[in-house]
Structures are given as C-alpha cells and as structure tokens.
Design a protein around this motif. Structure first.
Motif, short mmCIF file in Angstrom:
data_model
loop_
_atom_site.label_atom_id
_atom_site.label_comp_id
_atom_site.label_asym_id
_atom_site.label_seq_id
_atom_site.Cartn_x
_atom_site.Cartn_y
_atom_site.Cartn_z
N ALA A 73 41.96 39.29 32.98
CA ALA A 73 43.29 39.75 33.35
C ALA A 73 43.78 39.07 34.62
CB ALA A 73 43.28 41.27 33.55
N VAL A 74 45.11 39.12 34.82
CA VAL A 74 45.76 38.65 36.04
C VAL A 74 46.41 39.85 36.72
CG1 VAL A 74 47.63 37.24 36.99
CG2 VAL A 74 46.19 36.33 35.18
N ASN A 75 46.22 39.95 38.03
CA ASN A 75 46.79 41.05 38.81
C ASN A 75 47.75 40.50 39.87
OD1 ASN A 75 44.83 43.54 38.09
ND2 ASN A 75 43.64 41.65 38.22
N LEU A 76 48.90 41.12 40.01
CA LEU A 76 49.88 40.73 41.03
C LEU A 76 49.95 41.80 42.11
CD1 LEU A 76 52.74 39.38 38.71
CD2 LEU A 76 50.94 38.09 39.87
N TRP A 77 49.90 41.34 43.37
CA TRP A 77 49.91 42.24 44.51
C TRP A 77 51.17 41.98 45.37
CZ3 TRP A 77 45.23 44.72 46.88
CH2 TRP A 77 44.13 44.72 46.01
N VAL A 78 51.67 43.02 45.99
CA VAL A 78 52.75 42.90 46.97
C VAL A 78 52.46 43.87 48.12
CG1 VAL A 78 55.20 43.31 47.43
CG2 VAL A 78 54.51 42.17 45.32
N PRO A 196 38.15 44.31 46.78
CA PRO A 196 38.62 44.69 45.45
C PRO A 196 39.13 43.52 44.61
CG PRO A 196 40.14 45.44 47.15
CD PRO A 196 38.91 44.99 47.85
N ALA A 197 39.56 42.45 45.26
CA ALA A 197 40.06 41.28 44.52
C ALA A 197 38.94 40.37 44.04
CB ALA A 197 41.04 40.48 45.38
N LEU A 198 37.70 40.74 44.34
CA LEU A 198 36.54 39.96 43.88
C LEU A 198 35.87 40.68 42.71
CD1 LEU A 198 35.57 37.27 45.33
CD2 LEU A 198 37.10 38.70 46.70
N ASN A 199 36.68 41.13 41.76
CA ASN A 199 36.17 41.92 40.63
C ASN A 199 36.09 41.11 39.34
OD1 ASN A 199 38.88 41.63 40.09
ND2 ASN A 199 39.22 43.77 39.50
N GLY A 200 36.16 39.78 39.45
CA GLY A 200 36.06 38.94 38.26
C GLY A 200 37.38 38.65 37.58
N GLU A 201 38.47 39.20 38.10
CA GLU A 201 39.80 38.94 37.55
C GLU A 201 40.57 38.03 38.50
OE1 GLU A 201 41.64 42.71 36.67
OE2 GLU A 201 40.15 43.21 35.14
N LEU A 202 41.72 37.55 38.04
CA LEU A 202 42.55 36.68 38.87
C LEU A 202 43.56 37.56 39.60
CD1 LEU A 202 44.06 33.30 37.68
CD2 LEU A 202 45.30 34.77 39.24
N HIS A 203 43.74 37.29 40.88
CA HIS A 203 44.67 38.08 41.71
C HIS A 203 45.63 37.13 42.43
CE1 HIS A 203 42.38 41.93 41.40
NE2 HIS A 203 41.40 41.08 41.12
N ALA A 204 46.89 37.54 42.56
CA ALA A 204 47.87 36.75 43.29
C ALA A 204 48.70 37.67 44.17
CB ALA A 204 48.78 35.99 42.33
N VAL A 214 43.67 34.21 43.97
CA VAL A 214 42.21 34.33 44.00
C VAL A 214 41.69 34.11 42.59
CG1 VAL A 214 40.24 35.78 44.59
CG2 VAL A 214 42.38 36.00 45.87
N PHE A 215 40.97 33.01 42.38
CA PHE A 215 40.38 32.68 41.09
C PHE A 215 38.89 32.99 41.14
CE2 PHE A 215 44.19 30.19 41.23
CZ PHE A 215 44.63 30.09 39.91
N PRO A 216 38.39 33.83 40.24
CA PRO A 216 36.96 34.14 40.25
C PRO A 216 36.13 32.96 39.77
CG PRO A 216 37.99 35.13 38.32
CD PRO A 216 39.10 34.53 39.15
N LEU A 217 34.98 32.77 40.36
CA LEU A 217 34.02 31.77 39.92
C LEU A 217 32.78 32.50 39.40
CD1 LEU A 217 34.24 29.26 42.92
CD2 LEU A 217 35.43 29.10 40.72
N ALA A 218 31.97 31.79 38.62
CA ALA A 218 30.74 32.39 38.11
C ALA A 218 29.83 32.76 39.29
CB ALA A 218 30.04 31.41 37.17
#
Length: 509
Positions: A73-78, A196-204, A214-218
């Motif tokens: 999933a992709v998550n958007l933050w403001v 919380p943004a290091l949960n394996g999903e993409l965050h912007a 934030v792009f998760p890496l293996a």
C-alpha cells in the motif's frame, strides 16, 4: 569477438535485459560498459507489475519477488498525520498476478541479470568505451577503447545505445534531446530507522515546506528516503550531507534515523530524444528518455524498451521479418515515453511546487479530496493500472489490428484465471501464439498446426467475460505478449494476411 549481431553499449538494467532476451533467442550479442564494476548503490527501486509479467518470459519473476520486498500500500501524510491509504493488494488482485509494488534495488537487480547472462555465455566487457562508429552497407563498424588503453575495431549488424542520459551513442548520431531540468534539488538516502512509517509500506508527506517519500527496503527498519532540498542549501547541493537537509518532513513522519548507509543529491530532468532510431542504431532507456521519478516508472520503461526491441531485432536477424519491422520500435515506445514525461511532470509539479497556492492545495485541498478519491473502487483501480503499467498499450499503431470484446489490437492481454486455469501460463513462451476462449474452427486448428503456431484454447468461463475477452474469437499474441490481432472470427486467413502484410513469418525460436 570482432563481429556480433547486436552491440549493446551500457550494462544497466535496460542493456542487460536486451542482451538476455536476445541471447535466449540465439542472437550473438556483445555488451560493454565503461564502468569498471556494476552499480553498488540502489538507485532505481520499483519493479512494476507489468515488468514482472514480462519477466516470466525470462524466468526472472519468481526470483525478483522472492528476493525483494512487496509493498502492499501507499500512504499519504499531511502535517504529521496519515490522511489516505491506497492498498495495492485489494485493487489489483483480479488484474495481475502481481498486485503489489515490488522493491528490488537496482544493484541487486543488475547482479541477477548479469548472473543469468553469464549462464548463457555472455560476459559484460568492463572498462570498455565506445569512441565512435560508422554505418556502411549492411553493418556498423565501431571503435572501442579497451581496458589496457588499446583501440579496437569491431563490426556489428545493429547498435543499441543503452548508455544513459549522457549517451555517447545519441551524441555521436547528433540526435536532439529536448526538454529541461527542474530547478528543485532532491536528496536520496538509504537509512536504518524506526517509526510508524517503517511498516513495510510506502509513505509520502505532502508538507508545505518539504516533500518526503519513504520506500521500504528488504530487511527490518531499512528504507530509502527521497526528499526535497530547498532554500539556499540547494545552491550547495554537491557538498551537502544528510545532516544538512531539513528534518521537518522526517519529523512529520515520526521517523527516527539511526544510520545512513548512502546519501546523494540530484536534479530531475525531463527529456525525450527526437528519434529512437537512426539507421542501424537505436536508443533505449535513459538514452532515449528521462523524466521525474514520480511513480517509479524510469527503469521499468527502459526494460520495456529492451523487450519491445529485442523480439523485433531477433525476428529480422533470424530471417523471419524484414527490416521494416524495426520502424515500429520508435513508433510504439516514443509515444509512451512522451505520454509518461507529461504525466510524471504533472505529479512532480504537484509534490514539489512552491508558493502559497501550492502549499494550500497540498496541505488543505489534497487531504480533503484524496481520501474521497481512494474510497471509490474505480479511482483506486485507475491509479493502480496507471502506476503498474498494465494499461500501457500500442492501440492504433502499425502492428495492432482489430478488436474483440473489450480487447483491442495493441493491448496487453488481460489476465483471466480461476482455480483450474490461468491464461498467463502460456506467456512464458518467446513465440508468437494464438489464444481462443471458447471454440474455434477446424481451419484454425489445421492452419496453426501447419505453420507451427502455438494455439491455446480455453474453455469459456465467466472470468473470461469479466476480463473483457470475447467468446469464440481469437487473439494473436506477439512474442512480447501484447495483442497483435483481436478478431471475432475463427478465420485463419486473418492471421495469414497479417503476417503477409507486415512481412513476418510465424516461427519457433
């Protein structure tokens, strides 16, 4: 080593995929790169669903998925709060076998491609530089500078410039590269972090001052940060360190950075070459087009270039098509490149524009509209289809004919599956093939058998109708699995006429 069918300049993912596909088809390739070693940094990350579908033909998909990281999933933050979540797994589950964004860093990606290429007896020639070339008659004579400083002359039937935005091949051909460079400076950092943004999903984060993705890496706690460098710091981009970039967006996403493994800054370009073919020389990947990294499209587009050109070069070199087939490479790929530059321009300007109005749209209007948009299934599906490149098509172009159901010539074949059958299983082949959903004629059966053209007949099922496929018609698929002809009849003369008109012979590799 003095003669090859195809000389490939540049051993990034684009050049390596071209070499691998051609080698599997029995074409003699030579691939060189002026760098002494493969890349050691994870520049490009995203492997889109369409690339994974095409990688089935190279037996790469499973390895990439197993060794990378699925982004669900992709998550958007403001302003420090998440405002919208776009779940890939739910959206794409009936559209593609790969309903996720795959993170597989470019350095790992290149190592995998090199390993597979070496298994076919092809080794990348390092510290080797193309210094010039001339075309005469039916071949190209190229001048190379070898690792020991000696000059070397070789001949090749075709030359592929996969050598990046500063392409030697493009400059030697004096091909224009119109476009420009955005004023914004970006940074990229591979970090070990928590939050919380290091949960394996993409965050912007769509902040009024800074943009951060934030792009998760293996691996637990590993991520790639991509953010903007604003104000006077942008003037000293070349000397910046991670400690110098703004922490505001990082704090908004509640990220605690523990270690920085790699950091760099860069400017984003948007350019498309005036032509992708000049005689027996071709441009692919960043040598042909560069654009904003928005959506993780760059590497995937270069790989798409390579696959599009590979089967056409092989057909010509194997005597199964005339040289005119190669003109379709530019027609098909340039149209997509120009559309992609325009699309990523709009996204890039949205996330990076400065000023009161831009801040208002990002921090007030977007947080209100985006959750409403992603609440609609059609909007979510549109976004997934676009980013995953499964909507990329060659409709209305010279190699595309007809339509049957909702599928047109030039489309990607829709995925249709149930518990017992999967119409993508046959797409591991590098051959032309025909798909029929329902019944077909005795004439079609006989013609395909006589011409050694694989014919796959699927019992009609509701999933076929749901995918937009037509009952009892046929779909002629190109070696890159795009639909060449879609027709409601069961008449093999339609296929025969297509091959004749385009100067192509149906054949087995």
């Amino acid at each position: 080593m003095n003669r090859s069918d195809v000389l490939i300049v540049g051993a990034g993912p684009t050049g390596l995929v071209l070499a691998l596909w051609l080698s599997k088809l029995g074409i003699r390739v030579r691939i060189l790169d002026k760098a002494s070693t493969p890349g050691t940094t994870s520049r490009a990350l995203a492997v889109q669903a369409r690339t994974l579908e095409l990688y089935r033909q190279l037996d790469l998909s499973q390895t990439v998925v197993q060794n990378g990281h699925k982004v669900p999933a992709v998550n958007l933050w403001v302003k420090g709060e998440p405002v919208a979540r776009l779940p890939f797994e739910d959206i794409g589950k009936d559209l593609t076998p790969y309903s996720f964004l795959e993170i597989f860093p470019q350095d790992q990606h290149e190592r995998l491609l090199i390993e597979r290429l070496e298994q076919l007896g092809v080794v990348v020639e390092r510290d080797t530089e193309l210094t010039g070339f001339t075309e005469h008659g039916g071949s190209i004579t190229a001048q190379l500078l070898l690792p020991d400083g000696q000059e070397h002359t070789c001949q090749t039937c075709y030359l592929a410039g996969c050598d990046g935005a500063r392409s030697t091949v493009r400059k030697a051909l004096d091909i224009g590269f119109p476009g420009g460079t955005y004023q914004q400076v970006f940074y990229v950092a591979d970090v070990e972090a928590s939050g919380p943004a290091l949960n394996g999903e993409l965050h912007a984060d769509l902040d009024e001052a800074d943009f951060l993705a934030v792009f998760p890496l293996a691996g637990e706690g590993r991520a790639r940060l991509i953010g903007t460098v604003r104000d006077e710091r942008a003037e000293q981009a070349e000397t910046l360190r991670f400690e110098d970039v703004s922490s505001r967006a990082i704090e908004h996403l509640k990220i605690q950075v523990h270690k920085v493994n790699w950091f760099s800054t860069y400017r984003v370009h948007h350019r498309v070459a005036d032509t992708f073919r000049f005689g027996r020389a071709f441009l692919l990947g960043d040598a042909a087009h560069v654009h904003s990294p928005a959506g993780g499209q760059g590497m995937n587009t270069g790989i798409g270039d390579a696959i599009n050109l590979a089967w056409k070069l092989a057909a010509v070199l194997n005597g199964a098509a005339n040289d005119k087939l190669l003109d379709s490479y530019e027609v098909e790929r340039m149209a997509f490149a120009r559309r992609l530059v325009a699309t990523t321009d709009r996204v890039f300007n949205f996330v990076s524009a400065e000023g009161a109005m831009a801040d208002l749209i990002r921090t007030r209007v977007a947080p209100f509209l985006l959750p409403k948009m992603v609440s609609f299934e059609l909007a979510r599906e549109y976004l997934f289809r676009t980013v995953s490149q499964i909507t990329l098509n060659y409709r209305g172009m010279p190699l595309s004919e007809g339509h049957a159901g909702h599928v047109f010539g030039g489309d990607r074949l829709p995925w249709a599956h149930d518990r017992e059958t999967d119409n993508f299983n046959s797409l591991t082949s590098l051959n032309w093939q025909v798909h029929v959903y329902g019944d077909t004629s005795e004439e079609m059966l006989a013609w395909c058998a006589e011409h050694h053209l694989a014919l796959h007949i699927f019992d009609w099922h509701p999933t076929h109708e749901a995918a937009g496929l037509a009952r009892n018609g046929f779909y002629l698929l190109r070696p890159d699995s795009y639909v060449a002809v879609a027709d409601l009849s069961a008449d093999p003369k339609v296929i025969e006429r297509y091959f004749r008109d385009h100067g192509i012979k149906p054949f087995l590799w």
